[in-house]
Structures are given as structure tokens and as C-alpha cells.
Design a protein around this motif. Structure first.
Motif, PDB file in Angstrom:
ATOM      1  N   VAL A  34      26.785  -3.649 -25.122  1.00 50.78           N
ATOM      2  CA  VAL A  34      26.006  -2.432 -25.786  1.00 50.78           C
ATOM      3  C   VAL A  34      26.102  -1.274 -24.737  1.00 50.78           C
ATOM      4  CG1 VAL A  34      23.648  -1.768 -26.378  1.00 50.78           C
ATOM      5  CG2 VAL A  34      24.498  -3.886 -27.136  1.00 50.78           C
ATOM      6  N   GLY A  35      25.944  -1.372 -23.461  1.00 53.30           N
ATOM      7  CA  GLY A  35      26.002  -0.409 -22.596  1.00 53.30           C
ATOM      8  C   GLY A  35      27.636   0.417 -22.555  1.00 53.30           C
ATOM      9  N   ALA A  36      28.467  -0.436 -22.775  1.00 54.87           N
ATOM     10  CA  ALA A  36      29.731  -0.008 -22.976  1.00 54.87           C
ATOM     11  C   ALA A  36      30.085   0.914 -24.051  1.00 54.87           C
ATOM     12  CB  ALA A  36      30.905  -1.189 -22.635  1.00 54.87           C
ATOM     13  N   PRO A  59      15.154   0.709 -23.354  1.00 50.36           N
ATOM     14  CA  PRO A  59      15.735   0.607 -22.192  1.00 50.36           C
ATOM     15  C   PRO A  59      15.882  -0.781 -21.705  1.00 50.36           C
ATOM     16  CG  PRO A  59      13.012   0.828 -22.176  1.00 50.36           C
ATOM     17  CD  PRO A  59      13.628   0.972 -23.616  1.00 50.36           C
ATOM     18  N   SER A  60      16.737  -0.612 -20.822  1.00 50.48           N
ATOM     19  CA  SER A  60      17.455  -2.369 -20.275  1.00 50.48           C
ATOM     20  C   SER A  60      18.373  -1.863 -19.085  1.00 50.48           C
ATOM     21  CB  SER A  60      18.083  -2.834 -21.423  1.00 50.48           C
ATOM     22  OG  SER A  60      19.104  -3.688 -20.898  1.00 50.48           O
ATOM     23  N   ALA A  61      17.913  -2.485 -17.984  1.00 54.27           N
ATOM     24  CA  ALA A  61      18.627  -2.281 -16.975  1.00 54.27           C
ATOM     25  C   ALA A  61      20.185  -2.837 -16.921  1.00 54.27           C
ATOM     26  CB  ALA A  61      17.961  -3.404 -15.566  1.00 54.27           C
ATOM     27  N   GLU A  62      20.428  -3.802 -17.900  1.00 61.94           N
ATOM     28  CA  GLU A  62      21.740  -4.298 -18.120  1.00 61.94           C
ATOM     29  C   GLU A  62      22.583  -3.329 -18.868  1.00 61.94           C
ATOM     30  OE1 GLU A  62      22.835  -8.698 -18.646  1.00 61.94           O
ATOM     31  OE2 GLU A  62      20.638  -8.397 -19.467  1.00 61.94           O
ATOM     32  N   ILE A  63      21.849  -2.719 -19.889  1.00 64.94           N
ATOM     33  CA  ILE A  63      22.618  -1.829 -20.566  1.00 64.94           C
ATOM     34  C   ILE A  63      22.621  -0.340 -19.682  1.00 64.94           C
ATOM     35  CG2 ILE A  63      22.335   0.113 -22.358  1.00 64.94           C
ATOM     36  CD1 ILE A  63      20.760  -1.963 -24.066  1.00 64.94           C
TER      37      ILE A  63
END
Length: 175
Positions: A34-36, A59-63
Motif C-alpha cells: 500500500v505504501g509503495a 496512518p500506519s508506520a508500515e505504510i
């Protein structure tokens, strides 16, 4: 620093003219994917990212780790059901395109974008792909040609390839 590279700020990005392309993630479970998707969407000035079904959301640290802040610049919306997002995008005049291998899918090599149209590209779950109901509701399916022993790509790689190709084919737009 972005200033040294002549990059626009988040506020400038939000105010800028977008590409006429939307990205729909259909049950993409990995927050890194999702972040990519956000990062690639920012790069090509995508109109909006639609996060559907069981999909990580900011919000998500991994995203944030893979998006490197693009989740703040790119508009996004969550839908519990991907078909609801498809319906909204169709009402907004988007051509609905599932990025999926099907019997009748169009090769990305043969995709000719119409500059007068807007496109919503749907990318599916890491294991099962785009849900069949969504594929059936699409205007067409688009397939990335592959020549090796594997017949799939990571969804984040697929997003980058399709957005790059669509952007090149629509490059006459003033983006």
C-alpha cells in the motif's frame, strides 16, 4: 532535500493538476505494498488512491516506511467494498480497468490511452488478484506481458509498471 531537486511541496502537489488516473487497491493486505502504491501514485500525480476491503490504511508506520510521506500528498479514500468504489469512479467518468490476467485481457503493449478519458486501474490481492466480480464489472482487463517462468509480479511492481506506461501514453496531457 526536495528544495534542491526542485520538487513541489505537499501543498503545491495537492493544488496541482492531476493525471486523470486513479488507483484502486482491491484487498491489498500488505501495508508495504500500500505504501509503495502511494509512492508510485505521487510520482505520476495520480488523482486519488482508493483503498478497498481488507486493505491497510493511513496512518500506519508500515505504510509510511515505503510511502516516505506520499500518503500525505496523494488523496485517498477507503471503501469496505471495491464495487462501491468502482460505481463511484464510473459515475465520475472513469474507464474501469482491472489489471489482471484473463482470457480476453489486453496486453499492456497494445494499450492505447485516449487523452480525453480518465482511467481507474484496479490492482488486486497479493495471492488471489482482482476479485472476479470486479473484473466482470470492468470495461476491460489489462495484462503486463511476462516472459519468464513466473506468471505474476508483486502488486507494487505492477502498479509502477502500469502507471509509468499509462503516464507515457497520456504524456501529451498538461500534467
Amino acid at each position: 532535500m526536495n528544495i534542491e531537486l526542485g520538487r513541489m511541496s505537499v501543498d503545491e502537489y495537492r493544488q496541482s493538476r492531476k493525471s486523470g488516473i486513479a488507483v484502486v487497491l482491491d484487498n491489498v493486505r500488505s501495508a508495504h505494498n500500500v505504501g509503495a502504491a502511494f509512492r508510485s501514485s505521487d510520482s505520476f500525480k495520480i488523482d486519488k488512491v482508493y483503498l478497498c476491503g481488507i486493505c491497510a490504511v493511513p496512518p500506519s508506520a508500515e505504510i509510511h516506511k515505503s510511502a516516505i510521506g506520499a500518503e500525505f500528498s496523494v488523496a485517498w479514500e477507503h471503501f469496505d467494498c471495491t464495487m462501491d468504489a468502482v460505481q463511484k469512479l464510473r459515475e465520475e467518468g472513469y474507464v474501469i480497468v482491472s489489471v489482471e490476467q484473463t482470457v480476453h485481457s489486453l496486453s499492456l503493449d497494445d494499450f492505447v490511452a485516449d487523452e480525453s478519458l480518465k482511467y481507474a486501474f484496479i490492482f488486486g490481492n497479493e495471492v488471489s488478484g482482482v476479485d472476479q466480480e470486479v473484473v466482470d464489472a470492468s470495461d476491460f482487463a489489462l495484462e503486463i506481458p511476462q516472459y519468464g517462468t513466473k506468471h505474476s509480479l508483486n502488486v507494487s511492481v505492477s502498479i509502477g509498471i502500469v502507471l509509468w506506461a499509462a503516464h507515457r501514453r497520456l504524456s501529451k496531457k498538461d500534467v
